[in-house]
Design a protein around this motif. Structure first.
Motif, short mmCIF file in Angstrom:
data_model
loop_
_atom_site.label_atom_id
_atom_site.label_comp_id
_atom_site.label_asym_id
_atom_site.label_seq_id
_atom_site.Cartn_x
_atom_site.Cartn_y
_atom_site.Cartn_z
N LEU A 99 39.91 79.60 49.41
CA LEU A 99 38.99 78.72 50.14
C LEU A 99 37.60 79.34 50.22
O LEU A 99 36.58 78.67 50.06
CB LEU A 99 39.52 78.47 51.57
N ASP A 100 37.58 80.64 50.43
CA ASP A 100 36.29 81.34 50.50
C ASP A 100 35.58 81.29 49.13
O ASP A 100 34.39 81.00 49.06
CB ASP A 100 36.53 82.79 50.93
N LEU A 101 36.34 81.53 48.08
CA LEU A 101 35.73 81.57 46.75
C LEU A 101 35.19 80.21 46.33
O LEU A 101 34.08 80.11 45.82
CB LEU A 101 36.75 82.06 45.71
N ALA B 179 39.78 76.78 57.29
CA ALA B 179 38.91 76.16 56.28
C ALA B 179 37.58 75.77 56.94
O ALA B 179 36.51 75.99 56.37
CB ALA B 179 39.59 74.94 55.69
N LEU B 180 37.66 75.23 58.14
CA LEU B 180 36.41 74.83 58.83
C LEU B 180 35.51 76.05 59.04
O LEU B 180 34.29 75.98 58.86
CB LEU B 180 36.74 74.19 60.19
N LYS C 62 30.08 67.74 48.08
CA LYS C 62 30.58 68.70 47.10
C LYS C 62 32.07 68.53 46.80
O LYS C 62 32.50 68.66 45.68
CB LYS C 62 30.27 70.13 47.55
N PHE C 63 32.86 68.30 47.81
CA PHE C 63 34.27 68.00 47.54
C PHE C 63 34.95 67.40 48.76
O PHE C 63 34.40 67.43 49.87
CB PHE C 63 35.04 69.24 47.03
N LEU C 64 36.15 66.86 48.51
CA LEU C 64 37.03 66.41 49.59
C LEU C 64 38.09 67.48 49.75
O LEU C 64 38.75 67.87 48.77
CB LEU C 64 37.70 65.08 49.21
N TYR C 65 38.28 67.98 50.98
CA TYR C 65 39.31 68.98 51.25
C TYR C 65 40.46 68.27 51.97
O TYR C 65 40.26 67.67 53.03
CB TYR C 65 38.73 70.09 52.13
#
Ligand code: PMP
Length: 418
Positions: A119-121, A143-144, A184-187
């Motif tokens: 998640l960090d990367l 993640a938040l 940027k993306f959907l998590y």
């Protein structure tokens, strides 16, 4: 020599914190971490933490795996390894992902130090300050926290008992784009969601993938709980339907043990090199020892039976929690009914502030996580996450009973009918 010379100050600058980079301001302790000290007191029934329960794991068997590894393959296990991860383990990971309908190649797997590192990367690679990440409401606190450190703007998308709502996703995309911000993306955590406890239905998976493809939005599928279903298997992974536009994150933390800190990312080709370089710059390589221990365990031990026994252990705890919620919680409360995983999400009448209620719960010797921890925008104040993974069923009943009493009293105090 007497005295503690290790604590003598050697002239380090007093104003060190003023020299921190701008991003350090976004590094904050999560509400769950700060709760840890209280929740781990033995007199408290902790329904707060989400620690896997290792009591069903025969430690002798683990000792055998680790002992054999050091004796027979110590030279490799205790050495540095490849930045992408051990080839044998990457093959085994592909076999495991096949259980969720994913067809994959070991070359596309990158082993990480837990899926938290992945998640960090990916945040480091994708997020510029101010970029938008679409996230379920509520979502995983870890993640938040990571998204916040990279200064993403989190836009929450509503869920119901069948997971993320496609219409809400369409609206969130349109509203975000109308303000000119970049998504940027959907998590998404499709199975036994943390903290919601809900599972994204098969039909919605397809619909969400269609929306994201049409809108050119990349999908990050985080799936640490997928094999922990009690009421039959979970639907196929989203990655099984779309190998181009989905990055899949997996972890052994919940299906084997968290202590080895082994997770992985299954990535589309265009992302692979970048992710490996990013990982090497933070850790050089994932631990060979941990990877080979997991690999040896998967080769030599009945891991499917072990996962089944974990499921049995969690299922009785889930049942104990749901039964006691029915019995002890007031009428104004509602909660999700998880078909797997660790968590139940409880919603109370809006007048009840679960953060303010926490000290009263602690006096009653029970802990939970207030709902606001799982939102980036301060929402969730009348909800809470309850975990059933760790305490015994008896302790769960005791804890839910005490919490029900605390909530009932609070509702009476506020004149909320019950
Ligand atoms: N994603 C989710 C949804 C989680 O619940 C967790 C752990 N609680 C993680 C990722 C991180 O797990 P790990 O780093 O142990 O693989």
């Amino acid at each position: 020599m007497s005295g503690d010379i290790t604590r003598i100050h050697t002239g380090s600058p007093a104003n060190l914190t003023e020299r921190f980079a701008h991003r350090a301001a976004h590094m904050k302790q999560s509400e769950i971490r700060s709760l840890f000290a209280v929740a781990s007191r033995p007199d408290i029934v902790s329904l707060a933490g989400g620690m896997p329960n290792l009591s069903a794991l025969p430690m002798e068997m683990m000792a055998e795996v680790v002992g054999k590894l050091v004796r027979e393959n110590g030279q490799e296990a205790l050495q540095y390894g490849s930045g992408q991860g051990h080839p044998k383990l990457r093959e085994q990971i592909c076999e495991m992902m096949a259980l969720e309908g994913i067809s994959s190649h070991p070359d596309d797997v990158i082993v990480t130090t837990g899926s938290q590192q992945a998640l960090d990367l990916i945040s480091r690679i994708f997020i510029d300050p101010g970029d938008v990440v679409l996230v379920e409401a509520p979502s995983y606190v870890g993640a938040l926290g990571t998204f916040a450190q990279y200064e993403a703007q989190v836009v929450h998308v509503a869920m119901d008992e069948n997971g993320l709502i496609p219409a809400a996703l369409r609206e969130a995309i349109a509203a975000t784009r109308a303000t000119g911000r970049k998504i940027k993306f959907l998590y998404v955590i499709p199975n036994y969601q943390n903290p919601g406890g809900v599972t994204l239905s098969a039909a919605r998976r397809t619909e969400i993938l269609d929306i994201c493809r049409a809108e050119s939005i990349f999908v990050v599928e985080d799936n640490p709980y997928g094999l922990l279903g009690f009421d039959g298997p979970s639907p196929n992974a989203m990655r099984a339907e779309d190998s181009e536009n989905v990055l899949y994150l997996g972890s052994f933390s919940k299906t084997i043990v968290p202590g080895f800190r082994v997770g992985w990312a299954l990535v589309p080709d265009a992302l692979k090199d970048k992710l490996v370089i990013a990982s090497e710059s933070s850790i050089l390589c994932p631990s060979n020892f941990s990877q080979l221990a997991i690999s040896g365990y998967l080769s030599d031990q009945p891991w499917r039976d072990q996962i089944a026994s974990f499921c049995g252990l969690y299922q009785v705890r889930r049942d104990a929690m749901l039964e006691s919620l029915d019995k002890y919680f007031p009428q104004g409360a509602t909660w999700t009914k998880p078909a797997g995983g660790f968590y139940v999400w409880v919603t109370l009448p809006p007048e009840i502030d679960t953060k303010a209620l926490m000290p009263k719960a602690i006096v009653a010797k029970v802990a939970y996580v207030p709902g606001t921890a799982f939102y980036a925008d301060g929402l969730g104040s009348w909800s809470m996450r309850l975990s059933y993974c760790y305490p015994t069923p008896e302790r769960i009943r005791e804890g839910v009973k005490s919490l029900g009493r605390v909530i009932n009293t609070e509702m009476e105090l506020r004149g909320i009918s019950n």
